[in-house]
Design an enzyme around this catalytic site. Structure first.
Site, PDB file in Angstrom:
ATOM      1  CG  HIS A   1     -12.496   5.720   0.390  1.00 59.77           C
ATOM      2  ND1 HIS A   1     -13.244   6.828   0.758  1.00 59.77           N
ATOM      3  CD2 HIS A   1     -11.208   6.010   0.695  1.00 59.77           C
ATOM      4  CE1 HIS A   1     -12.451   7.749   1.257  1.00 59.77           C
ATOM      5  NE2 HIS A   1     -11.210   7.283   1.219  1.00 59.77           N
TER       6      HIS A   1
ATOM      7  CG  ASN B   1      -1.992   1.057   1.181  1.00 64.21           C
ATOM      8  OD1 ASN B   1      -1.844   2.076   0.506  1.00 64.21           O
ATOM      9  ND2 ASN B   1      -3.066   0.840   1.899  1.00 64.21           N
TER      10      ASN B   1
ATOM     11  CD  GLU C   1      -8.072   0.576   2.071  1.00 62.86           C
ATOM     12  OE1 GLU C   1      -8.729   1.433   1.482  1.00 62.86           O
ATOM     13  OE2 GLU C   1      -6.899   0.747   2.449  1.00 62.86           O
TER      14      GLU C   1
END
Length: 389
Positions: free
Chosen positions: A164, A24, A370
């Site tokens: 998102h 990420n 996530e």
């Protein structure tokens, strides 16, 4: 607390990739986590200030010490109109991701740097790009199209992309599980409430509407972002002396809760704003009132896009840890069948159901994961053929 057994019910850990390294890349940071076959976190590395070099911040040593890595899943903020699902990365895909930098100038170059850095360290491991925008690719033209001149829309590729998406996708499935049903049979509104905030209307497992648009500025009031404002007012401000740079910076970094509360620290952190409101600060109280008003209004709009609501899901830093916001939002949504139990709401510390007895719609809280969604998508790509566009 979310357990590995719980997570296995909302993931699809296929045989192609048991151990997945999640990458990420933020605007200046780099976060990595290794997830096992049941999505337990086996190792993590957070580099607050990463310069893009594979040798910086202990990245090389971390990857060397991981042992077997079956796949790498990269979070990429923007897929544009080209990438509507997770995609196996090759040179052409990497170039296409890089070509979208104009749509996400802060995050896209960092995602490209993360892909290159990890590929240099793990060259034999397949890598998959998972896009925050792709969950919203199912928006119908009526929901995705701006009422702007056609030549503008065609020339600049203007449309509502939404963001998102990785969080919304996971939250919808996990929220359905907590409600005791499959997401494919429900009308769900997912509320990703953090420093950035957005909602998604998820009907039968697909996104049909969302609050963010061409950029992450549209929609809800956020920590430092304004959310939706009158575009005519933006034109008026430029005509009356604000430069484009002042306008852009103000909307992104000095608005939202920070602009409303006007705390001495300049913070837009909900915890600080709530503490100031409790101490009698009228500006902070107004900030929370505006935040909740917009949140209620947009939840109702998402429900309208689905002709009703079965499950309301709160996730993200504020959604998970601010029971006062959950309670205030639910208090204005009784006409949709929403009601939160005060005791359950205030006591909850992890994933759980806070629905009041007799409420027609379920209200649940989901820990944002996530990483689990990226692992699920990565395994799905490697388990079978996938088309990038």
């Amino acid at each position: 607390m979310t357990t590995s057994a719980d997570l296995s019910a909302v993931t699809s850990a296929g045989p192609a990739a048991g151990r997945v390294l999640i990458v990420n890349s933020g605007s200046s940071s780099l976060k990595l986590s290794l997830l096992g076959p049941s999505d337990a976190v086996l190792a993590t590395l957070d580099i607050d200030r990463w310069d893009g070099d594979p040798g910086h911040g202990g990245l090389a040593g971390f990857t060397a010490g991981l042992g077997a890595v079956d796949a790498v899943g990269h979070r990429v903020v923007h897929g544009g109109s080209q990438f509507t699902g997770p995609t196996l990365i090759d040179d052409a895909v990497l170039a296409a991701i890089d070509s979208l930098t104009g749509l996400a100038p802060l995050h896209q170059p960092r995602a490209v740097a993360g892909i290159k850095a990890v590929r240099a360290l793990l060259p034999a491991v397949p890598a998959v790009a998972c896009f925050d925008t792709s969950f919203h690719a199912t928006l119908a033209p009526a929901a995705a199209t701006y009422a702007l001149p056609q030549n503008w829309r065609e020339r600049f590729g203007l449309r509502r992309y939404g963001f998102h998406g990785l969080s919304h996708s996971y939250a919808a499935r996990r929220g359905a599980q907590l409600a005791g049903a499959a997401a494919s049979r429900l009308r769900i509104v997912t509320c990703h409430l953090g420093a950035g905030a957005s909602l998604a209307a998820v009907r039968d497992g697909s996104c049909v509407d969302t609050t963010m648009g061409f950029t992450p500025l549209e929609g809800l009031v956020m920590a430092t972002r304004s959310g939706s404002v009158d575009p005519g007012m933006m034109v008026w401000l430029q005509q009356h002396g604000l430069s484009l740079e002042e306008l852009s910076s103000g909307l992104e970094f000095s608005s939202g809760l920070a602009g409303l509360a006007s705390l001495p620290t300049g913070s837009g952190d909900m915890r600080e704003v709530a503490a100031a409101a409790d101490a009698g600060n009228p500006a902070a109280r107004l900030a929370i009132d505006v935040y909740v008003h917009r949140l209620r209004r947009e939840i109702a709009a998402m429900a309208a896009a689905m002709n009703g609501l079965d499950v309301l899901v709160f996730t993200g830093g504020v959604g998970e840890h601010a029971p006062r916001i959950r309670a205030a939002a639910a208090a204005g949504l009784g006409f949709l069948g929403v009601a939160a139990d005060p005791g359950r709401n205030s006591a909850l510390r992890a994933d759980g159901d806070i629905t009041a007895p007799g409420a027609a719609a379920r209200t649940v809280v989901v820990t944002a994961r996530e990483d689990v969604e990226i692992a699920r998508q990565t395994r799905g790509v490697l388990a079978g053929p996938h088309t990038a566009t």
